[in-house]
Design an enzyme around this catalytic site. Structure first.
Site, PDB file in Angstrom:
ATOM      1  CG  ASP A  31      20.627 -21.055   7.987  1.00  0.00           C
ATOM      2  OD1 ASP A  31      19.744 -20.678   7.196  1.00  0.00           O
ATOM      3  OD2 ASP A  31      20.545 -21.156   9.063  1.00  0.00           O
ATOM      4  CB  ILE A  32      17.538 -22.400   3.340  1.00  0.00           C
ATOM      5  CG1 ILE A  32      16.708 -22.649   4.546  1.00  0.00           C
ATOM      6  CG2 ILE A  32      18.189 -23.855   2.818  1.00  0.00           C
ATOM      7  CD1 ILE A  32      15.237 -23.020   4.340  1.00  0.00           C
ATOM      8  CG  ASN A  87      19.873 -20.341  19.255  1.00  0.00           C
ATOM      9  OD1 ASN A  87      20.764 -19.611  19.831  1.00  0.00           O
ATOM     10  ND2 ASN A  87      19.624 -20.155  18.235  1.00  0.00           N
ATOM     11  CD  GLN A  94      16.326 -26.260  19.994  1.00  0.00           C
ATOM     12  OE1 GLN A  94      15.931 -26.118  21.178  1.00  0.00           O
ATOM     13  NE2 GLN A  94      16.703 -27.277  19.187  1.00  0.00           N
ATOM     14  CG  HIS A 100      20.491 -26.546  14.579  1.00  0.00           C
ATOM     15  ND1 HIS A 100      19.286 -26.938  15.301  1.00  0.00           N
ATOM     16  CD2 HIS A 100      20.513 -25.302  14.346  1.00  0.00           C
ATOM     17  CE1 HIS A 100      18.540 -25.697  15.099  1.00  0.00           C
ATOM     18  NE2 HIS A 100      19.276 -24.701  14.588  1.00  0.00           N
ATOM     19  CG  HIS A 102      23.206 -21.514  13.819  1.00  0.00           C
ATOM     20  ND1 HIS A 102      22.444 -20.982  12.754  1.00  0.00           N
ATOM     21  CD2 HIS A 102      22.341 -21.926  14.820  1.00  0.00           C
ATOM     22  CE1 HIS A 102      21.032 -21.088  13.016  1.00  0.00           C
ATOM     23  NE2 HIS A 102      21.031 -21.909  14.258  1.00  0.00           N
TER      24      HIS A 102
END
Length: 137
Positions: A31-32, A87, A94, A100, A102
């Site tokens: 994750d960025i 989410n 979301q 996606h 996490h």
């Protein structure tokens, strides 16, 4: 692939990412904007807006992959636990409307023990029974 979806572009390799795993169906990236060291996202290569659109076979594969990766990540990162978060919808947090999941490693004393929480409701037994009856299939 949905043309205006950033996760479709990342999953297809059109946008660079720190990829930690890839197969025909998924790309898993760091994750960025991580919640913790090693926070990763499992992104299906095919576009599904949320869990409601995700076929059951794909949902099963996501969970199998999450289990495999969290075990590996725990060994490598020496984390003390994991949050697996998914989410659906803006009200649920979301922000990218491509399904996606996490994978968030957790570390003792990282200062984030209470960061994944919500206000708890106090419901009467009657309210609980009513909800239960509504949800029974």
């Amino acid at each position: 692939m949905k043309e205006d979806c950033i996760f479709c572009k990342i999953a297809a390799g059109e946008i660079s990412s720190q990829t930690i795993f890839e197969n025909e169906e998924f790309r898993v990236i760091l994750d960025i904007s991580p919640a913790a060291k090693g926070h990763a996202l499992i992104i299906p290569k095919e576009h599904y807006g949320n869990i409601y659109e995700l076929p059951e076979e794909m949902a099963a594969k996501v969970m199998i992959l999450a289990k495999k990766l969290t075990g590996h990540m725990t060994d490598v990162l020496k984390c003390d636990g994991f949050n697996i978060v998914q989410n659906n919808g803006e009200a649920a947090g979301q922000t990218v409307f491509h399904f996606h999941m996490h994978l968030i490693p957790r570390y003792k004393n990282d200062g984030n023990q209470d960061k994944l929480c919500w206000n708890h409701l106090e419901l009467s037994q009657e309210e609980m029974k009513e909800i239960c009856q509504q949800l029974r299939q």
